[in-house]
Design an enzyme around this catalytic site. Structure first.
Site, short mmCIF file in Angstrom:
data_model
loop_
_atom_site.label_atom_id
_atom_site.label_comp_id
_atom_site.label_asym_id
_atom_site.label_seq_id
_atom_site.Cartn_x
_atom_site.Cartn_y
_atom_site.Cartn_z
N CYS A 99 0.84 -1.21 0.00
CA CYS A 99 0.00 0.00 0.00
C CYS A 99 0.87 1.25 0.00
CB CYS A 99 -0.89 0.03 1.24
SG CYS A 99 -1.99 -1.35 1.38
N1 SAJ Z 1 6.24 2.26 8.78
C1 SAJ Z 1 7.26 3.01 9.32
N2 SAJ Z 1 6.96 3.93 10.28
C2 SAJ Z 1 5.67 4.12 10.71
C3 SAJ Z 1 4.65 3.35 10.14
C4 SAJ Z 1 4.95 2.41 9.18
O1 SAJ Z 1 8.43 2.87 8.96
O2 SAJ Z 1 5.46 4.96 11.59
C5 SAJ Z 1 6.56 1.30 7.73
C6 SAJ Z 1 6.25 -0.12 8.12
O3 SAJ Z 1 7.35 -0.71 8.76
C7 SAJ Z 1 5.97 -0.76 6.76
C8 SAJ Z 1 5.38 0.37 5.94
O4 SAJ Z 1 5.73 1.58 6.62
O5 SAJ Z 1 7.17 -1.21 6.17
C9 SAJ Z 1 3.86 0.28 5.83
O6 SAJ Z 1 3.38 0.08 7.12
P1 SAJ Z 1 1.83 0.42 7.52
O7 SAJ Z 1 1.79 0.44 9.01
O8 SAJ Z 1 1.38 1.62 6.80
O9 SAJ Z 1 1.05 -0.89 7.08
P2 SAJ Z 1 0.34 -1.29 5.72
O10 SAJ Z 1 1.25 -1.20 4.55
O11 SAJ Z 1 -0.31 -2.59 5.99
O12 SAJ Z 1 -0.74 -0.14 5.53
C10 SAJ Z 1 -2.09 -0.40 5.82
C11 SAJ Z 1 -2.82 0.65 5.04
N3 SAJ Z 1 -4.21 0.26 4.90
C12 SAJ Z 1 -4.81 0.50 3.72
O13 SAJ Z 1 -4.25 0.99 2.77
C13 SAJ Z 1 -6.21 0.05 3.64
C14 SAJ Z 1 -2.70 2.00 5.72
O14 SAJ Z 1 -3.66 2.91 5.15
C15 SAJ Z 1 -2.95 1.91 7.19
O15 SAJ Z 1 -2.81 3.20 7.79
C16 SAJ Z 1 -1.94 0.96 7.78
O16 SAJ Z 1 -2.27 -0.33 7.23
C17 SAJ Z 1 -2.00 0.91 9.29
O17 SAJ Z 1 -2.48 1.87 9.91
O18 SAJ Z 1 -1.44 -0.05 9.82
#
Ligand code: SAJ
Length: 431
Positions: A272
């Site tokens: 995403c």
């Molecule tokens: N990450 C960081 N720092 C942060 C947050 C995330 O480095 O503060 C990294 C994570 O390690 C990962 C990447 O970013 O490698 C993405 O992480 P994510 O927490 O955004 O997880 P995703 O990719 O599963 O994103 C989903 C998304 N959901 C949808 O698109 C429907 C996102 O919109 C959500 O906000 C996210 O989940 C969530 O909140 O966990």
């Protein structure tokens, strides 16, 4: 009330869900449990076989829930598109990845739309959930659906976009309690979408068009990518100022308003956050314009694996360690079994180019296919060789950090996973 609206209201409609991945499978189960007659369609025969054997391949759907749904509700799974003929609703949940040149690959939704257009779509409601660039539903999908008929959108058939908001690996938020944004080509499309999704989601948010709904999703995830880029840059700045970014974040997040914590890491993974902003950026390029924030956050986020390897090399030199790095955790985020776009894979690539040997451990991943090699997950105990550097890339909840830190002398912790460790013997390096 028109015929379709009534069938949606009294749940006598049939619903086809195309694409049974982490979005489509839970969605098909939710619509079945709401009372609809559901056809789950996926061209991957191994998925369909697994579902026929009542085995779930999606961590957010347990075998028990799958069995219960098949037993007590009307749901069937098939690898053919034939159920579309008897479906009132068709929901598209197929991947929209990036291709090798990092441009949008909408070939899956084009292919599925072409398959749908082979059927009489009169009186049907078609909904796209896959993330796309602004305008794609109206500019790409609609022409395919009206290509070989003179059906009128909004009168004869209906087309809608509704962004998926599933968050893999966490259970607080689900389809039912997460507000569902919907936008139709016409207001009639939107209204039919409201009736449909109201059966599975408590809070429906109607917007003015499919393009507004597409952009809503891209804003959400571009916001996230840009803020992760910001905090990664702040981490690099704090390193130069000899400050601990993790201490600074903990202090900043005590501000009860006007601040939202993000955390630095070894890079940006998943299907995403690294992908969605690129869909918006590509659309802007087509319009001869750009987003400075997307470009800047991509530069920073995608530069983090290099930064991590560079820091690791400095640690190896300082402690005169051997030319091998042990990677702890390789999935793109904790507590999921998905390595798509994972920073760990980027780091492996960089280490390989630098002829630095590496191994990995991840409780969720048995093996990684890398450069035509199959690299298997090794025991964490095999890392307890104190002439090699271990790097924490993914901080799964089921790691025993006390046990790990008691058996290592030097560790590079890119996730602040060891924040509660009291062991003073170990040399902990942080991002
Ligand atoms: N990450 C960081 N720092 C942060 C947050 C995330 O480095 O503060 C990294 C994570 O390690 C990962 C990447 O970013 O490698 C993405 O992480 P994510 O927490 O955004 O997880 P995703 O990719 O599963 O994103 C989903 C998304 N959901 C949808 O698109 C429907 C996102 O919109 C959500 O906000 C996210 O989940 C969530 O909140 O966990």
């Amino acid at each position: 009330m028109n015929g379709l609206a009534k069938k949606l209201t009294d749940k006598t409609a049939s619903v086809s869900v195309i694409g049974l991945g982490y979005i489509g499978l839970p969605l098909s189960i939710s619509f079945a449990k709401a009372g609809f007659n559901v056809f789950g369609i996926d061209i991957d025969n191994s998925k369909i076989q697994s579902l026929h054997e009542q085995n779930s391949y999606i961590s957010d759907v347990s075998d028990k829930e799958l069995k219960n749904t098949i037993k007590n509700y009307k749901i069937t799974f098939t690898s053919t598109y034939s159920p579309i003929i008897k479906s009132d609703v068709v929901i598209i949940c197929v991947p929209t990845p990036l291709n090798k040149t990092k441009d949008p690959d909408i070939s899956y939704i084009v292919k599925v739309s072409e398959e749908i257009s082979k059927f009489d779509i009169n009186k049907k409601l078609i909904c796209l959930e896959s993330t796309v660039y602004p305008g794609a539903t109206e500019e790409v999908i609609l022409p395919i659906l009206t290509n070989n008929n003179n059906l009128k959108i909004g009168d004869d058939f209906n087309l809608l976009f509704s962004p998926e908001r599933m968050d893999p690996g966490q259970s607080n938020w689900n389809l039912s309690n997460t507000p569902k944004v919907i936008g139709g080509i016409t207001s009639n499309c939107t209204e039919l979408g409201r009736i449909l999704y109201n059966s599975v989601s408590e809070n429906i948010i109607k917007v003015s068009s499919t393009k507004a709904a597409e952009m809503t999703k891209l804003l959400e995830n571009t916001f996230r990518a840009a803020n992760i880029g910001l905090i990664n840059e702040m981490a690099l700045i704090c390193k130069k100022l000899n400050l601990d970014i993790w201490e600074i974040i903990e202090a900043a997040k005590t501000k009860p308003y006007g601040y939202m914590p993000f955390y630095p890491g070894p890079g940006l993974g998943g299907h995403c956050i690294p992908v969605d902003p690129r869909y918006l950026e590509w659309k802007l390029e087509m319009l001869n314009t750009e987003s400075k924030f997307i470009k800047l956050s991509e530069d920073i986020n995608f530069g983090m694996p290099d930064y991590v390897v560079q820091s690791a090399e400095e640690i190896i030199k300082k402690h005169n360690l051997s030319n091998k790095i042990n990677i702890i955790g390789v999935t793109y985020k904790p507590n999921v079994s998905d390595i798509r776009e994972s920073p760990a894979i980027d780091i492996m690539q960089i280490l390989s180019e630098k002829n630095i040997k590496f191994a990995f451990n991840d409780p969720y991943i048995n093996k990684v296919e890398f450069e035509n090699l199959t690299i298997r997950s090794e025991s964490i105990e095999s890392f307890f060789n104190n002439k090699e550097l271990s790097i924490i890339i993914t901080d799964h909840a089921n790691y025993d950090w006390n046990y790990i830190s008691d058996n290592l002398e030097v560790i590079y912790d890119t996730r602040n996973a060891l924040r509660n460790i009291k062991n003073t013997k170990i040399n902990i390096y942080k991002l």
